[in-house]
Design an enzyme around this catalytic site. Structure first.
Site, PDB file in Angstrom:
ATOM      1  N   TYR A 151      70.649  45.344  24.833  1.00 17.99           N
ATOM      2  CA  TYR A 151      71.137  46.587  25.440  1.00 17.99           C
ATOM      3  C   TYR A 151      71.417  46.388  26.934  1.00 17.99           C
ATOM      4  O   TYR A 151      72.522  46.653  27.415  1.00 17.99           O
ATOM      5  CB  TYR A 151      70.084  47.672  25.227  1.00 17.99           C
ATOM      6  CG  TYR A 151      70.460  49.056  25.723  1.00 17.99           C
ATOM      7  CD1 TYR A 151      71.380  49.837  25.035  1.00 17.99           C
ATOM      8  CD2 TYR A 151      69.858  49.598  26.863  1.00 17.99           C
ATOM      9  CE1 TYR A 151      71.697  51.123  25.469  1.00 17.99           C
ATOM     10  CE2 TYR A 151      70.166  50.875  27.305  1.00 17.99           C
ATOM     11  CZ  TYR A 151      71.088  51.635  26.601  1.00 17.99           C
ATOM     12  OH  TYR A 151      71.394  52.906  27.039  1.00 17.99           O
ATOM     13  N   THR A 216      56.072  55.159  34.756  1.00 13.42           N
ATOM     14  CA  THR A 216      56.776  56.401  35.100  1.00 13.42           C
ATOM     15  C   THR A 216      58.213  56.390  34.585  1.00 13.42           C
ATOM     16  O   THR A 216      58.811  55.334  34.381  1.00 13.42           O
ATOM     17  CB  THR A 216      56.830  56.625  36.626  1.00 13.42           C
ATOM     18  OG1 THR A 216      57.683  55.629  37.206  1.00 13.42           O
ATOM     19  CG2 THR A 216      55.452  56.566  37.255  1.00 13.42           C
TER      20      THR A 216
HETATM   21  P1  NAD Z   1      73.065  58.456  20.775  1.00 14.35           P
HETATM   22  O1  NAD Z   1      72.500  57.324  19.991  1.00 14.35           O
HETATM   23  O2  NAD Z   1      72.667  59.835  20.391  1.00 14.35           O
HETATM   24  O3  NAD Z   1      74.653  58.394  20.803  1.00 14.35           O
HETATM   25  C1  NAD Z   1      75.388  57.220  20.696  1.00 14.35           C
HETATM   26  C2  NAD Z   1      76.547  57.452  19.735  1.00 14.35           C
HETATM   27  O4  NAD Z   1      77.330  56.246  19.649  1.00 14.35           O
HETATM   28  C3  NAD Z   1      76.088  57.781  18.317  1.00 14.35           C
HETATM   29  O5  NAD Z   1      76.779  58.918  17.847  1.00 14.35           O
HETATM   30  C4  NAD Z   1      76.439  56.532  17.518  1.00 14.35           C
HETATM   31  O6  NAD Z   1      76.702  56.797  16.148  1.00 14.35           O
HETATM   32  C5  NAD Z   1      77.653  56.018  18.273  1.00 14.35           C
HETATM   33  N1  NAD Z   1      77.896  54.585  18.106  1.00 14.35           N
HETATM   34  C6  NAD Z   1      77.002  53.574  18.189  1.00 14.35           C
HETATM   35  N2  NAD Z   1      77.617  52.391  17.975  1.00 14.35           N
HETATM   36  C7  NAD Z   1      78.935  52.668  17.772  1.00 14.35           C
HETATM   37  C8  NAD Z   1      80.084  51.877  17.479  1.00 14.35           C
HETATM   38  N3  NAD Z   1      79.998  50.541  17.380  1.00 14.35           N
HETATM   39  N4  NAD Z   1      81.285  52.484  17.301  1.00 14.35           N
HETATM   40  C9  NAD Z   1      81.373  53.854  17.390  1.00 14.35           C
HETATM   41  N5  NAD Z   1      80.322  54.653  17.653  1.00 14.35           N
HETATM   42  C10 NAD Z   1      79.121  54.061  17.840  1.00 14.35           C
HETATM   43  O7  NAD Z   1      72.670  58.177  22.302  1.00 14.35           O
HETATM   44  P2  NAD Z   1      72.895  59.052  23.606  1.00 14.35           P
HETATM   45  O8  NAD Z   1      71.571  59.279  24.204  1.00 14.35           O
HETATM   46  O9  NAD Z   1      73.781  60.209  23.341  1.00 14.35           O
HETATM   47  O10 NAD Z   1      73.650  58.004  24.542  1.00 14.35           O
HETATM   48  C11 NAD Z   1      75.042  58.073  24.787  1.00 14.35           C
HETATM   49  C12 NAD Z   1      75.423  56.999  25.789  1.00 14.35           C
HETATM   50  O11 NAD Z   1      74.717  57.202  27.019  1.00 14.35           O
HETATM   51  C13 NAD Z   1      75.090  55.574  25.321  1.00 14.35           C
HETATM   52  O12 NAD Z   1      76.126  54.715  25.710  1.00 14.35           O
HETATM   53  C14 NAD Z   1      73.839  55.236  26.073  1.00 14.35           C
HETATM   54  O13 NAD Z   1      73.693  53.863  26.290  1.00 14.35           O
HETATM   55  C15 NAD Z   1      74.029  56.009  27.376  1.00 14.35           C
HETATM   56  N6  NAD Z   1      72.727  56.335  27.985  1.00 14.35           N
HETATM   57  C16 NAD Z   1      71.932  57.315  27.501  1.00 14.35           C
HETATM   58  C17 NAD Z   1      70.709  57.578  28.100  1.00 14.35           C
HETATM   59  C18 NAD Z   1      69.781  58.660  27.609  1.00 14.35           C
HETATM   60  O14 NAD Z   1      68.677  58.805  28.137  1.00 14.35           O
HETATM   61  N7  NAD Z   1      70.148  59.470  26.636  1.00 14.35           N
HETATM   62  C19 NAD Z   1      70.288  56.817  29.204  1.00 14.35           C
HETATM   63  C20 NAD Z   1      71.121  55.808  29.662  1.00 14.35           C
HETATM   64  C21 NAD Z   1      72.355  55.569  29.063  1.00 14.35           C
END
Ligand code: NAD
Ligand code: UDP
Ligand code: UDP
Length: 323
Positions: A151, A216
């Site tokens: 990741y 944290t």
């Molecule tokens: P999530 O897992 O709920 O959403 C990710 C989505 O991407 C899912 O709907 C999944 O089905 C889709 N996905 C995964 N692989 C795929 C592929 N190869 N092709 C098409 N779709 C694909 O996670 P989230 O929390 O909503 O995160 C969304 C984005 O934000 C991600 O890129 C994540 O890395 C980033 N992010 C989130 C957080 C957090 O705390 N939520 C923190 C840092 C970064």
């Protein structure tokens, strides 16, 4: 308020069936745009989009971003990627491919369309940080061969690709470094700390603290994060980021557990579990840049955001037990 027709854009949101993507889509539709959601439904679910079924401005396409995508849009938010450690470590090779091949394909698409593209990067690019709070200038402390590397390094390489497309081709890019975000529509089984603690508390099960709970994190509510995405996308052309988006309110994991127990009125007690490898000890965003460049800062307090998330999981647990 709905915008006038002339300013309506057709916007691609990859990963739009997930937690953050589905909230972003709601906001873009409210603003009067058309949205194309592309998702392979790995961690996302159509349930997050059920309420949009009859909306003529919304379209869903089941597609994996590691494959080329030929569509016509005006703007791209690239969120596709599993985000919780449990999910991204489930198939680590696929996780790196999603970040890297996914970025290449979405950048290739943006290059052909000459359109703006925003990357959902992460505070994980800082790894287990030796600088606190984390500023964008900090290069990070990531184990390149550890269990989180699929990741962390995948997202770091995606940032590299974004900046090289920008430098060599002049592509308009926006890179957001997202810190821990929580709220309704988090996956109930994603193993993230907020969803785990709330579900355990609502079921009066033991609350699992990994390690001694002194590590944290700083938690941002989803609505605030979505406002940050849109402000970044709409920022001046010379603003590329990377820019930290998150809530600087830092708490220990033990304090979070205690707060969730008291807010739910749970009878749960705390149990200790082994700390996973490479688990960052501390994390807090420095959001000076977001404040000054975007005029953005989060304004939902942890107490309020947790209250709304607890209500969501109360309902969700009922649905799951009836199903
Ligand atoms: P999530 O897992 O709920 O959403 C990710 C989505 O991407 C899912 O709907 C999944 O089905 C889709 N996905 C995964 N692989 C795929 C592929 N190869 N092709 C098409 N779709 C694909 O996670 P989230 O929390 O909503 O995160 C969304 C984005 O934000 C991600 O890129 C994540 O890395 C980033 N992010 C989130 C957080 C957090 O705390 N939520 C923190 C840092 C970064
Ligand atoms: N690509 C895509 N949609 C497009 C244009 C490109 O998915 O509308 C993919 C294409 O498969 C390619 C990648 O994006 O592999 C990178 O495109 P780029 O034009 O940068 O590289 P090239 O095609 O020259 O390798
Ligand atoms: N954590 C915990 N109990 C859990 C789930 C997570 O103590 O049931 C800890 C985890 O070890 C980490 C922090 O909570 O220190 C945040 O974990 P999460 O998986 O939510 O996000 P990330 O580690 O990616 O910030």
């Amino acid at each position: 308020m709905t915008r006038v027709y002339e300013s309506r854009k057709r916007i691609l949101v990859t990963g739009g069936a997930g937690f953050l993507g589905s909230h972003l889509i709601d906001r873009l539709l409210e603003q009067g745009h058309e949205v194309l959601c592309v998702d392979n439904l790995f961690t996302g679910t159509k349930r997050n989009l059920d309420h949009l079924h009859a909306n003529p401005h919304f379209e869903f396409m089941r597609h994996d971003v590691t494959m080329p995508l030929y569509v016509e849009v005006d703007e791209i938010y690239n969120l596709a990627c599993p985000a919780s450690p449990v999910h991204y470590q489930h198939d680590p090779i696929q996780t790196t491919k999603t970040s890297v091949h996914g970025a290449i394909n979405m950048l290739g698409l943006a290059k052909r369309l000459r359109c703006k593209i925003m990357q959902a990067s992460t505070s994980e690019v800082y790894g287990d940080p030796t600088v606190h709070p984390q500023k964008e200038e900090y290069w990070g402390n990531v184990n390149p061969i550890g269990i989180r590397a699929c990741y962390d390094e995948g997202k770091r390489c995606a940032e590299t690709l974004f900046f090289d497309y920008h430098r060599t081709l002049g592509l308009p890019i926006k890179v957001a470094r997202i810190f821990n975000t929580y709220g309704p529509r988090m996956h109930h089984a994603d193993g993230r700390v907020v969803s785990n603690f709330i579900i355990q508390a609502l079921c009066n099960d033991p609350i699992s603290i990994y390690g001694d709970g002194s590590q944290t994190r700083s938690f941002c509510f989803a609505d605030d994060m979505v406002s940050g995405f849109i402000k970044l996308m709409e920022s001046d052309g010379d603003v590329t980021g990377p820019i930290n988006l998150g809530n600087p309110h830092e708490i220990t994991i033990r304090e979070l557990a205690e707060r969730v127990i008291s807010m739910t009125g749970s009878t749960s007690h705390i149990v200790s579990r082994p700390l996973p490898a490479d688990d960052p000890l501390q994390r807090q965003p420095d959001i000076t840049k977001a404040r000054s460049t975007l005029g953005w800062e989060p304004n939902v307090a942890l107490e309020d955001g947790l209250g709304r998330t607890i209500e969501y999981f109360r309902k969700r647990l009922k649905e799951l037990t009836l199903a």
